[in-house]
Design a protein around this motif. Structure first.
Motif, mmCIF file in Angstrom:
data_model
loop_
_atom_site.group_PDB
_atom_site.id
_atom_site.type_symbol
_atom_site.label_atom_id
_atom_site.label_comp_id
_atom_site.label_asym_id
_atom_site.label_seq_id
_atom_site.Cartn_x
_atom_site.Cartn_y
_atom_site.Cartn_z
ATOM 1 N N ILE A 69 8.039 2.476 0.056
ATOM 2 C CA ILE A 69 9.496 2.405 0.125
ATOM 3 C C ILE A 69 10.034 3.828 0.048
ATOM 4 O O ILE A 69 9.577 4.628 -0.768
ATOM 5 C CB ILE A 69 10.061 1.571 -1.032
ATOM 6 N N LYS B 255 13.638 6.671 1.218
ATOM 7 C CA LYS B 255 15.053 6.802 1.535
ATOM 8 C C LYS B 255 15.240 7.840 2.623
ATOM 9 O O LYS B 255 14.639 8.910 2.575
ATOM 10 C CB LYS B 255 15.859 7.219 0.298
ATOM 11 N N ASN C 132 5.939 5.166 -5.713
ATOM 12 C CA ASN C 132 5.874 3.714 -5.558
ATOM 13 C C ASN C 132 4.823 3.168 -6.518
ATOM 14 O O ASN C 132 3.710 3.697 -6.594
ATOM 15 C CB ASN C 132 5.491 3.339 -4.126
ATOM 16 N N ALA D 173 7.128 -1.319 -5.796
ATOM 17 C CA ALA D 173 8.521 -1.125 -6.203
ATOM 18 C C ALA D 173 8.780 0.368 -6.347
ATOM 19 O O ALA D 173 7.879 1.131 -6.696
ATOM 20 C CB ALA D 173 8.800 -1.843 -7.518
ATOM 21 N N GLN E 48 15.960 1.892 -11.635
ATOM 22 C CA GLN E 48 17.165 1.072 -11.717
ATOM 23 C C GLN E 48 17.457 0.734 -13.177
ATOM 24 O O GLN E 48 16.539 0.596 -13.994
ATOM 25 C CB GLN E 48 16.973 -0.234 -10.920
ATOM 26 N N LYS F 281 12.779 -1.148 -11.268
ATOM 27 C CA LYS F 281 13.001 -0.420 -10.019
ATOM 28 C C LYS F 281 14.069 -1.123 -9.187
ATOM 29 O O LYS F 281 14.324 -2.320 -9.339
ATOM 30 C CB LYS F 281 11.703 -0.332 -9.207
ATOM 31 N N LYS G 82 14.133 -1.336 -5.742
ATOM 32 C CA LYS G 82 13.699 -1.951 -4.481
ATOM 33 C C LYS G 82 12.263 -2.438 -4.603
ATOM 34 O O LYS G 82 11.393 -1.754 -5.151
ATOM 35 C CB LYS G 82 13.803 -0.922 -3.348
ATOM 36 N N LYS H 106 9.092 -4.331 -2.233
ATOM 37 C CA LYS H 106 8.668 -4.646 -0.868
ATOM 38 C C LYS H 106 7.207 -5.060 -0.876
ATOM 39 O O LYS H 106 6.384 -4.473 -1.573
ATOM 40 C CB LYS H 106 8.860 -3.420 0.036
ATOM 41 N N TYR I 152 17.587 2.621 2.559
ATOM 42 C CA TYR I 152 16.174 2.352 2.290
ATOM 43 C C TYR I 152 15.422 2.104 3.596
ATOM 44 O O TYR I 152 15.918 1.407 4.496
ATOM 45 C CB TYR I 152 16.023 1.129 1.386
ATOM 46 N N TYR J 276 11.117 1.578 5.185
ATOM 47 C CA TYR J 276 9.739 1.253 4.819
ATOM 48 C C TYR J 276 8.807 1.939 5.806
ATOM 49 O O TYR J 276 8.967 1.820 7.024
ATOM 50 C CB TYR J 276 9.535 -0.262 4.839
#
Length: 217
Positions: free
Chosen positions: A9, A11, A36, A55, A59, A80, A82, A84, A204, A206
């Motif tokens: 993940i 940005k 990650n 993740a 957060q 976290k 996000k 995925k 975000y 991937y």
């Protein structure tokens, strides 16, 4: 679909350009890949397929619901923003708590990047589908940017589904394939890739190994 390693993940920071030795400018996108953490894994015996759930991006706990908090508590991982899941080959399954950074990729390799394209709102046929529009003169009045005829005659007497017309543009999940990794900055956790990638700044995205290119390492 070729199964490979887990993705990450990240940005999208924005676009810039670098210069080759011959002075040629190359457009690049700057991407931040924070650490990650593997949150959970799935195996074929129990779940029917092999996957790694990662993740990233810290957060505040109060911004997560109880079920999501439970996932992080079970894995003993800090909350976290996000999460995925990446389907992987069995030999690339990782342990819970394992960390993946920007060094997951190598300079010169190709990657596939998935993101949500920038929403453009309701757009006409010229902007949305690159129609050329109507004539600038010869009797055309007011409707220079219209799509023109969209149907047939009495038979079939309707417009076929899927016809390119005006409508909502952008805001869709898009994957750009075979993007070259130009440079990696491990100190700043930055990945520099050639060309554009889908999404807004700070959006975000991937990243995973290109499925149409073989890994060279």
């Amino acid at each position: 679909m070729k199964l490979s390693r887990s993705g990450v993940i990240a940005k999208k920071i924005g676009m810039s350009q670098i210069y080759k030795e011959n002075g040629e400018a190359v457009p690049v996108t700057i991407i931040r890949v924070e650490e990650n953490v593997v949150l959970s894994i799935k195996n074929k015996a129990k779940h029917g397929y092999n996957a790694v759930q990662v993740a990233s991006f810290d957060q505040k706990p109060q911004r997560l619901n109880r079920s999501i908090k439970g996932l992080f508590e079970k894995a003993n991982v800090a909350p976290k923003a996000k999460i995925k899941e990446f389907i992987v080959a069995e030999k690339y399954l990782l342990e819970v708590g394992c960390k993946i950074g920007v060094d997951h990729f190598k300079k010169g390799q190709c990657v596939d990047i998935t993101g949500t394209s920038i929403g453009k709102g309701y757009a006409g046929a010229m902007k949305r589908h690159n129609f050329r529009g109507l004539e600038a003169s010869h009797g055309v009045s007011i409707s220079h940017r219209s799509a023109g005829s969209t149907g047939q005659r009495q038979d079939p007497g309707r417009t076929f589904k899927g016809k390119k017309m005006a409508g909502r543009m952008g805001g869709k999940v898009v994957t750009t394939q075979n993007i070259e990794v130009v440079d990696i900055d491990q100190e700043l956790n930055l990945l520099v890739v050639k060309g554009a990638v889908p999404g807004n700044k700070q959006g975000y995205i991937y990243i995973r190994d290109a499925i149409k290119k073989a890994l060279s390492y």
